[in-house]
Design an enzyme around this catalytic site. Structure first.
Site, PDB file in Angstrom:
ATOM      1  N   ARG A 250       0.801  -1.207   0.000  1.00  0.00           N
ATOM      2  CA  ARG A 250       0.000   0.000   0.000  1.00  0.00           C
ATOM      3  C   ARG A 250       0.843   1.271   0.000  1.00  0.00           C
ATOM      4  O   ARG A 250       0.646   2.158  -0.821  1.00  0.00           O
ATOM      5  CB  ARG A 250      -0.898  -0.076   1.227  1.00  0.00           C
ATOM      6  CG  ARG A 250      -1.725   1.084   1.551  1.00  0.00           C
ATOM      7  CD  ARG A 250      -2.507   0.746   2.817  1.00  0.00           C
ATOM      8  NE  ARG A 250      -2.741  -0.702   2.873  1.00  0.00           N
ATOM      9  CZ  ARG A 250      -3.941  -1.248   2.969  1.00  0.00           C
ATOM     10  NH1 ARG A 250      -5.005  -0.485   3.056  1.00  0.00           N
ATOM     11  NH2 ARG A 250      -4.093  -2.552   3.015  1.00  0.00           N
ATOM     12  N   THR A 251       1.794   1.342   0.910  1.00  0.00           N
ATOM     13  CA  THR A 251       2.567   2.576   1.020  1.00  0.00           C
ATOM     14  C   THR A 251       3.419   2.810  -0.227  1.00  0.00           C
ATOM     15  O   THR A 251       3.507   3.921  -0.737  1.00  0.00           O
ATOM     16  CB  THR A 251       3.472   2.522   2.269  1.00  0.00           C
ATOM     17  OG1 THR A 251       2.651   2.315   3.409  1.00  0.00           O
ATOM     18  CG2 THR A 251       4.252   3.806   2.444  1.00  0.00           C
TER      19      THR A 251
END
Lengths: 321, 432
Positions: free
Chosen positions: A59-60
């Site tokens: 995600r990041t």
């Protein structure tokens, strides 16, 4: 010109309330970019950014990459596996090699606390911390702040409780600093085995029972329980954890007030959070993800020397001044 | 060797409670006389040391000299040179070398290297257990015969209480102390600094004070049980101080040391992930520093030891988790202690000399720590007025890892004499 945030973004502990507000305000115009059919502005055209991930992240890393690409930067992703890091290259050598390639910015995630600061002190490029050990994850903290502000209209005076594994959580530390600086009240809730020593001295209150936290809070930010913690003896079983600390629909129904539910992801459904809560009407978990891109665009733009009042204009033409 | 007269200094000899202006005559490697207006024998070299302090050479019972095994970061010769520069005439080398100093041949090697260097005396400490593995006792008798002055598994705690008990019992035959690094390994596992607010903020894994105190408590109980002499290395917490005080009150044979850094720095020095503040035991809290200072003054803690721990120049150039524990200390120990404790009003200068020379020599039953006529002429002349700035590049040690770089300090060795021979002179070629 002097950059409004300094050279690096290592953590929210180092930022002033004004600097945090500046980032949140700068993120507002960038939200709209992601809603366009052509999701690109030229603000960072010609800048080279390396996403240096010594730890797995989906995600990041993707969120940063979208933010960089939507600002027209050239990006390279380096993951620890398959890179020279795996062959025993030290962090300082990695830093020197990147510097030698004349890059402009590094986004770093690393399992060691302090790694982003270490890198920032040794290279001229801007360094953005995408999570260092158990220390900070400032862009996650910022997107959480933006999401609370969007949902509740303000941060000052809001009661936010971080639930779960605060001890090992960099998200928790960034949230605590950011929220306190912007005037929120902060609580932490979990078994004492997962709450760090001296946490109250940071100015937060401690709840040992989830029911008390729910009674108190306007917002619950439910932290991911890493399942290996159980093997390390911090909790006896996932089952018991869910029974004692799980954020469940039944527990939330007992309070009359609506409570905003956040989670930095990835979620363990049925461990720290009930699916009905995660998917329920008070969950802003996907808004957090959306805001992540805008906040990261704002951070990249400001660190590159972009002037906040030009963020709007930057969407249309030109780059940082 | 020409006789040497140190003329007109303030002579402090804690072994005899002596503190007055006097001359010291050194002849044939021994202290020949101490007194006012001593005549100089024919051919004697006379050095005017007025304004300086003449004291028994400093004694450090806890250093790591890395030879054999890691000679690129320190050797016995370079460590003994650094010791001389720091005013030390005697140091005790810990056995966590590679291979481990756990047998008479290895002990004899260190003795020979020390003699060959001809600088500060280096006394070996033998390992408690073979390979420092914590399983079987090493041959204490053979090692003592070869020159070992104590046993220790320092660098590792003695995990097995049974092993610690047998070591204390067995060491009685040879009248040597058993020195322990107190750390309960399951509590300290993975820790890189003191467990407290700073560790919480930095997101670093802490080592609780209790990890040290549990082992201090165990060790004094076992010393009481066995009648053996336990020496507690680098005590760092106020809780340990209380346990040691209580044990001493009950007549347990326990001695203890504290480092200059634990007397002067705190967990806050780890801020900004400064790896030069990473040591084990970790830097603790201000209340611990205060308790350690009081304990040193009171004699609950017997002596100051440097825990000189050299590391390669780039080893500390890493993330905090990945950097090794330890700092060099021989060349800053006296100055840090003098500046912080004596100039800072905690101890008198004679007390400091006692805690850095006479008391450690007594704890380890070493010669030295005295200017009594007839004793070996191990002497330091201390300049206690000169202010200097710590420049690691000027160290005689092969390593530079110190948290005191750039610090302005007062006090340093002007002259260090071992066996009547000058082994260090401030400002001499090669010096700083």
């Amino acid at each position: 010109m002097t950059a409004p945030l300094g050279k690096d973004l290592v953590g929210l502990e180092d930022l002033s309330a004004d600097q945090i507000r500046l980032i949140l305000d700068t993120a507002e115009p960038f939200k709209e970019v992601s809603e366009r059919p052509i999701k690109k502005v030229p603000a960072l055209r010609g800048k080279t950014i390396v996403n240096l991930f010594f730890e797995a992240s989906t995600r990041t890393r993707i969120s940063f990459e979208f933010a960089e690409k939507r600002l027209s930067a050239d990006t390279v992703n380096v993951a620890a596996s398959g890179s020279s890091v795996q062959k025993g290259e030290t962090l300082v050598d990695t830093a020197r090699n990147l510097e030698a390639m004349r890059i402009d910015m590094v986004v770093i995630r690393h399992p060691s606390s302090g790694a982003a600061e270490f890198l920032g002190n040794r290279i001229r490029s801007n360094v953005i911390n995408a999570g260092d050990g158990k220390h900070e994850h400032p862009t996650q903290g910022l997107l959480d702040l933006l999401t609370i502000r969007d949902k509740l209209g303000k941060i000052d005076g809001i009661k936010v409780c971080l639930v779960g594994d605060v001890l090992h959580s960099r998200v928790a530390r960034s949230n605590i600093w950011g929220l306190l600086k912007l005037g929120a009240e902060v609580g932490v809730c979990g078994p004492d085995t997962l709450l760090p020593r001296g946490i109250e001295e940071l100015g937060v209150c401690r709840f040992r029972r989830i029911e008390e936290a729910i009674e108190w809070a306007d917002v619950l930010n439910v932290l991911r329980l890493q399942l290996e913690r159980m093997e390390m003896g911090f909790i006896p079983s996932v089952r018991e954890y869910y029974r004692v600390f799980g954020v469940t629909a039944e527990r939330l129904e007992k309070t009359m007030r609506p409570i905003t539910i956040m989670h930095p992801g990835p979620m363990n459904r049925g461990v720290e959070i009930d699916s009905r809560v995660a998917d329920g009407p008070h969950s802003v978990i996907l808004d957090q993800v959306t805001n992540g891109v805008a906040v990261r665009m704002a951070v990249l733009y400001l660190l590159a020397g972009g002037r906040p009042e030009l963020a709007d204009a930057a969407k249309r033409s030109g780059g940082p001044e | 060797m020409r006789p040497l007269v140190l003329r007109g200094g303030r002579v402090i000899d804690p072994s005899r409670g002596f503190d007055q202006a006097a001359d010291v005559l050194i002849q044939d490697g021994k202290i020949a006389a101490v007194g006012a207006g001593l005549g100089a024998p024919d051919g004697a070299e006379v050095r005017d040391v007025r304004g300086h302090v003449v004291a028994p050479g400093l004694v450090d019972v806890h250093v790591h000299l890395r030879e054999p095994g890691n000679e690129d970061v320190e050797t016995i010769a370079s460590g003994a040179r650094a010791a001389a520069a720091g005013g030390f005439t005697t140091v005790c080398a810990m056995p966590n070398t590679d291979p481990v100093t756990d047998n008479q041949a290895a002990v004899g090697f260190i003795v020979r290297q020390s003699v060959r260097a001809g600088l500060a005396r280096v006394h070996p400490i033998g390992a408690i257990s073979v390979g420092q593995k914590g399983e079987r006792l090493s041959e204490f008798g053979e090692m003592v015969g070869a020159g070992a002055v104590a046993v220790s598994d320092d660098g590792r705690p003695v995990v097995s209480s049974h092993l610690m008990r047998t070591a204390l019992e067995y060491a009685r035959t040879f009248e040597i102390p058993v020195a322990d690094h107190c750390e309960e390994p399951t509590l300290a596992a993975g820790g890189v600094m003191h467990e407290g607010l700073v560790a919480t903020r930095l997101g670093l894994k802490g080592m609780p004070a209790a990890a040290e105190e549990i082992m201090v408590g165990r060790d004094v109980l076992l010393a009481g049980l066995t009648g053996g002499h336990v020496h507690l290395c680098h005590v760092s917490t106020r809780g340990s101080v209380a346990l040691i005080r209580n044990a001493k009150d009950q007549g347990v044979r326990v001695t203890a040391e504290v480092t200059p850094h634990h007397l002067t720095l705190t967990e806050r020095d780890c801020e900004r992930y400064d790896t030069h503040a990473k040591m084990n035991p970790p830097l603790r809290e201000a209340a611990d520093v205060a308790a350690l200072r009081a304990a040193l003054k009171e004699g609950v803690i017997d002596c100051i030891a440097s825990d000189h721990a050299p590391h390669a120049y780039d080893a500390k150039e890493a993330a905090f988790d990945d950097a090794p524990f330890g700092i060099v200390g021989l060349e800053t120990a006296f100055a840090v202690a003098y500046t912080e404790l004596v100039a800072g009003g905690v101890l008198g200068l004679p007390e400091l000399v006692h805690r850095m020379s006479t008391a450690p020599a007594a704890a380890f039953r070493l010669p030295g720590g005295t200017l009594k006529p007839g004793a070996a002429a191990d002497v330091v002349v201390l300049d206690i007025t000169g202010r200097w700035t710590v420049d690691p590049a000027a160290f005689f040690s092969k390593s530079r890892n110190t948290p005191f770089a750039g610090r302005a300090l007062t006090g340093r060795a002007a002259l260090t004499i071992v066996d009547g021979k000058v082994v260090h002179q401030a400002g001499a070629p090669g010096g700083s």
